[in-house]
Scaffold this motif. Structure first.
Motif: not given
Length: 344
Positions: A118-143
């Motif tokens: 709940l902040r504009e930008r932050f640092i996170v471990r990259a191995d914890k990121l799961h990308p998608s070329e198709k999903l919206s940000f709302e859909q990604l937030a529901l994963v």
């Protein structure tokens, strides 16, 4: 940089925080676009979440954009849209070595034990990121929400033809429903709120719903549905101590009782019944890394439809005023979504 912090129960505050540093090895700098409001966020707000540490910037159901990556990062690049797996595990303790990183001995969940999205930008471990070329940000937030239900379903392991009971039709119960229906099990949903049961019937075609009234009538109805057999798998997603203590009554002999909801109070189980029926009682905590790409693929292929989930939306500048309403059933909230990207 803008952030919103929960200083203590029911006390949100808008604050200014420093810009993050450049990402280091294995890290990524991300921008938060959407944050889903989770039951853990609500419990933290109400002071009922045992793992929540105050003061805390909440947010672990996140749809983010990668802005930059540090040395050695190959799984994501700048511009990628991602869901975050928010469970920061050590990788070396006993459960991590067994492949159960969700139960890491020193686990820190972002937005719960350490600051979240709940902040504009932050640092996170990259191995914890799961990308998608198709999903919206709302859909990604529901994963992440869906991942909780995915893991809970795997813990109960219902099979085709089993009777499976889901208690609690909030977001975690619905996430469990999404994956239980993929097993072929015959599903019953029980909740106190008839509106939520209607949602299950109208959205998912669940014909067997039971409104819990607390007068004992629900047990008779559950026995009627199952022909007296009761349920091979019962998953309690309420986090309510009375519901969790009562759930054993609905489990068939040799069946499984899965607790995915969390309570700070003691649960009481009648041992003769537990023993006589030889019931397996299981906890279900968080989710596993493999759950995230699986869920992204299911949404991308249309197997899971996230559209009915989001019932409320708010921009970040109205979040503090709106949040208390998300805790009340009469507002009809299934999932609230916060737009964090509209900040300057």
């Amino acid at each position: 940089m803008l952030a919103i912090r929960l200083d203590e129960p029911k006390q949100f505050r808008q604050i200014a925080i420093p810009e993050p540093e450049r990402p280091g090895p294995g890290e990524a700098l991300v921008r938060t676009h959407r944050m889903g409001v989770c039951g853990s966020d609500i419990s933290g707000y109400l002071g009922h979440m045992p793992f929540f540490r105050y003061p805390r910037i909440p947010g672990h159901e996140l749809g983010v954009e990668v802005l930059d990556v540090g040395p050695g990062v190959a799984n994501v690049k700048a511009g990628d849209r991602c869901s975050i797996e928010p469970y920061m595990n050590c990788g070396t303790c006993y459960p991590c070595r067994k492949g159960n990183s969700n139960c890491c001995a020193t686990l820190e969940v972002i937005g719960v034990m350490v600051d979240g999205g709940l902040r504009e930008r932050f640092i996170v471990r990259a191995d914890k990121l799961h990308p998608s070329e198709k999903l919206s940000f709302e859909q990604l937030a529901l994963v992440e929400t869906l991942a909780i239900g995915c893991h809970a379903t795997d813990r109960g392991a219902p099979t085709d033809g089993d009777h499976a009971l889901i208690i609690g039709a909030g977001p975690i119960g619905l996430a469990t429903l999404e994956f239980t229906r993929l097993t072929g099990a015959t599903i019953t949903v029980m909740d106190m709120d008839q509106g939520r049961l209607d949602f299950c019937r109208e959205t998912y075609g669940i014909e067997r719903t039971v409104q819990f009234k607390g007068d004992g009538s629900e047990l008779a109805r559950l026995e009627e549905i199952t022909g007296g057999d009761l349920y091979a798998v019962v998953t309690d997603a309420t986090g309510n101590v009375k519901s969790m203590s009562n759930a054993l009554n609905y489990v068939a002999p040799t069946g499984s009782l899965v607790y995915v909801g969390i309570t700070t109070q003691e649960i009481s189980l009648p041992h003769p019944l537990l023993h006589r029926r030889e019931v397996s009682v299981k906890g279900s905590r968080n989710a596993l890394p493999a759950d995230f790409p699986r869920i992204i693929d299911l949404i991308e292929r249309g197997v899971i439809d996230t559209d009915p989930w989001i019932t409320h939306r708010t921009p970040i500048d109205k979040m503090i005023a709106s949040f208390d309403s998300f805790t009340r059933r009469e507002t009809g909230v299934i999932k609230a979504m916060i737009d964090v990207s509209g900040v300057s």
